[in-house]
Motif scaffolding. Structure first.
Motif, PDB file in Angstrom:
ATOM      1  N   THR A  32       0.840  -1.192   0.000  1.00 11.47           N
ATOM      2  CA  THR A  32       0.000   0.000   0.000  1.00 11.47           C
ATOM      3  C   THR A  32       0.874   1.240   0.000  1.00 11.47           C
ATOM      4  O   THR A  32       2.078   1.173   0.278  1.00 11.47           O
ATOM      5  CB  THR A  32      -0.945   0.011   1.234  1.00 11.47           C
ATOM      6  N   HIS A  33       0.275   2.344  -0.347  1.00 12.75           N
ATOM      7  CA  HIS A  33       0.904   3.645  -0.147  1.00 12.75           C
ATOM      8  C   HIS A  33      -0.196   4.681   0.045  1.00 12.75           C
ATOM      9  O   HIS A  33      -1.350   4.452  -0.320  1.00 12.75           O
ATOM     10  CB  HIS A  33       1.882   4.015  -1.274  1.00 12.75           C
ATOM     11  N   ILE A  34       0.178   5.804   0.650  1.00 15.13           N
ATOM     12  CA  ILE A  34      -0.788   6.863   0.932  1.00 15.13           C
ATOM     13  C   ILE A  34      -0.278   8.170   0.343  1.00 15.13           C
ATOM     14  O   ILE A  34       0.860   8.570   0.580  1.00 15.13           O
ATOM     15  CB  ILE A  34      -0.995   7.063   2.444  1.00 15.13           C
ATOM     16  N   LEU A  35      -1.171   8.845  -0.393  1.00  8.85           N
ATOM     17  CA  LEU A  35      -0.896  10.184  -0.893  1.00  8.85           C
ATOM     18  C   LEU A  35      -1.838  11.146  -0.182  1.00  8.85           C
ATOM     19  O   LEU A  35      -3.059  10.951  -0.193  1.00  8.85           O
ATOM     20  CB  LEU A  35      -1.118  10.264  -2.409  1.00  8.85           C
ATOM     21  N   ASP A  36      -1.284  12.137   0.469  1.00  3.94           N
ATOM     22  CA  ASP A  36      -2.086  13.182   1.108  1.00  3.94           C
ATOM     23  C   ASP A  36      -2.453  14.171   0.007  1.00  3.94           C
ATOM     24  O   ASP A  36      -1.649  15.002  -0.404  1.00  3.94           O
ATOM     25  CB  ASP A  36      -1.271  13.852   2.214  1.00  3.94           C
ATOM     26  N   THR A  37      -3.676  14.072  -0.501  1.00  2.71           N
ATOM     27  CA  THR A  37      -4.095  14.910  -1.630  1.00  2.71           C
ATOM     28  C   THR A  37      -4.320  16.367  -1.223  1.00  2.71           C
ATOM     29  O   THR A  37      -4.412  17.226  -2.097  1.00  2.71           O
ATOM     30  CB  THR A  37      -5.363  14.346  -2.305  1.00  2.71           C
ATOM     31  N   GLU A  92       3.785  10.400   5.243  1.00  2.00           N
ATOM     32  CA  GLU A  92       4.811   9.670   5.985  1.00  2.00           C
ATOM     33  C   GLU A  92       4.390   9.482   7.434  1.00  2.00           C
ATOM     34  O   GLU A  92       3.789  10.360   8.042  1.00  2.00           O
ATOM     35  CB  GLU A  92       6.128  10.448   5.951  1.00  2.00           C
ATOM     36  N   GLY A  93       4.706   8.308   7.993  1.00  2.00           N
ATOM     37  CA  GLY A  93       4.508   8.067   9.409  1.00  2.00           C
ATOM     38  C   GLY A  93       3.118   7.604   9.805  1.00  2.00           C
ATOM     39  O   GLY A  93       2.768   7.680  10.976  1.00  2.00           O
ATOM     40  N   GLY A 153       5.533   7.404   1.568  1.00  2.00           N
ATOM     41  CA  GLY A 153       4.157   7.056   1.875  1.00  2.00           C
ATOM     42  C   GLY A 153       3.855   5.577   1.663  1.00  2.00           C
ATOM     43  O   GLY A 153       2.700   5.167   1.635  1.00  2.00           O
ATOM     44  N   ARG A 154       4.896   4.759   1.542  1.00  5.55           N
ATOM     45  CA  ARG A 154       4.727   3.341   1.216  1.00  5.55           C
ATOM     46  C   ARG A 154       5.005   2.426   2.414  1.00  5.55           C
ATOM     47  O   ARG A 154       5.814   2.742   3.267  1.00  5.55           O
ATOM     48  CB  ARG A 154       5.657   2.943   0.080  1.00  5.55           C
ATOM     49  N   LEU A 204      -4.114   4.530  -1.008  1.00  2.00           N
ATOM     50  CA  LEU A 204      -5.092   5.344  -0.293  1.00  2.00           C
ATOM     51  C   LEU A 204      -4.810   6.802  -0.630  1.00  2.00           C
ATOM     52  O   LEU A 204      -3.699   7.288  -0.397  1.00  2.00           O
ATOM     53  CB  LEU A 204      -4.972   5.110   1.217  1.00  2.00           C
ATOM     54  N   LEU A 205      -5.791   7.475  -1.216  1.00  3.83           N
ATOM     55  CA  LEU A 205      -5.703   8.912  -1.479  1.00  3.83           C
ATOM     56  C   LEU A 205      -6.452   9.579  -0.336  1.00  3.83           C
ATOM     57  O   LEU A 205      -7.650   9.351  -0.146  1.00  3.83           O
ATOM     58  CB  LEU A 205      -6.340   9.255  -2.828  1.00  3.83           C
ATOM     59  N   LEU A 206      -5.766  10.398   0.427  1.00  2.00           N
ATOM     60  CA  LEU A 206      -6.265  10.869   1.707  1.00  2.00           C
ATOM     61  C   LEU A 206      -6.262  12.385   1.803  1.00  2.00           C
ATOM     62  O   LEU A 206      -5.345  13.041   1.315  1.00  2.00           O
ATOM     63  CB  LEU A 206      -5.353  10.294   2.804  1.00  2.00           C
ATOM     64  N   ASN A 207      -7.300  12.932   2.421  1.00  2.00           N
ATOM     65  CA  ASN A 207      -7.301  14.332   2.823  1.00  2.00           C
ATOM     66  C   ASN A 207      -8.084  14.419   4.131  1.00  2.00           C
ATOM     67  O   ASN A 207      -8.671  13.424   4.557  1.00  2.00           O
ATOM     68  CB  ASN A 207      -7.853  15.244   1.708  1.00  2.00           C
TER      69      ASN A 207
END
Length: 147
Positions: free
Chosen positions: A13-18, A25-26, A53-54, A134-137
């Motif tokens: 998985t990875h997360i991008l803070d849109t 990170e973290g 973000g991974r 995961l695209l996150l805001n």
């Protein structure tokens, strides 16, 4: 054909803070598995997102796994402890805080995180790899099966 082994079933998985257009990170996460719709969930692994973000270190899934759940602890990402000694002295800011300051991102978060955690549950087939971005805001998220 004896001697052949089935390919492992795996998850990444990875997360991008849109909200700031950067990796998150973290962020701590746990991976849980179950064998069948009515089976109990079993914790199977945990990780934290890296600077990209991974999470690259999640364990292979056990044989018989039919469903996977990723639980992301996003509240701590959006609201890091403001009372640590390093924060009080300004010596340490998270990448998210720095990016928001650079972007002059709006802050309408006085009531806390709208989604303090994000739980993603999905079905798996033996021998497949599942990449789940995961695209996150602060007020929403989106998820999909990546490659």
């Amino acid at each position: 054909m004896s001697g052949e082994t089935a390919a492992p079933t795996s998850v990444s998985t990875h997360i991008l803070d849109t909200s700031v257009g950067r990796p998150a990170e973290g962020v701590a996460l746990t991976l849980s598995v179950r064998a069948g719709r009515d089976a109990a969930w079993t914790a199977h692994g945990a990780s934290t997102t890296d600077a990209d973000g991974r999470c690259k270190d999640l364990p292979e899934l056990p044989a018989g796994t039919t469903h996977v759940r990723l639980d992301f602890a996003v509240e701590e990402y959006f609201f890091p402890d403001q009372h640590s000694a390093s924060d009080q002295h300004g010596a340490h800011r998270t990448a998210h805080q720095q990016a928001e300051e650079q972007q002059d991102a709006p802050r309408v978060r006085d009531s806390g995180a709208f989604f303090p955690e994000v739980a993603i549950t999905f079905a798996v087939q033996p021998g497949e790899h599942y990449h789940v971005p995961l695209l996150l805001n602060p007020f929403g998220y989106s998820v999909y099966r990546g490659s």
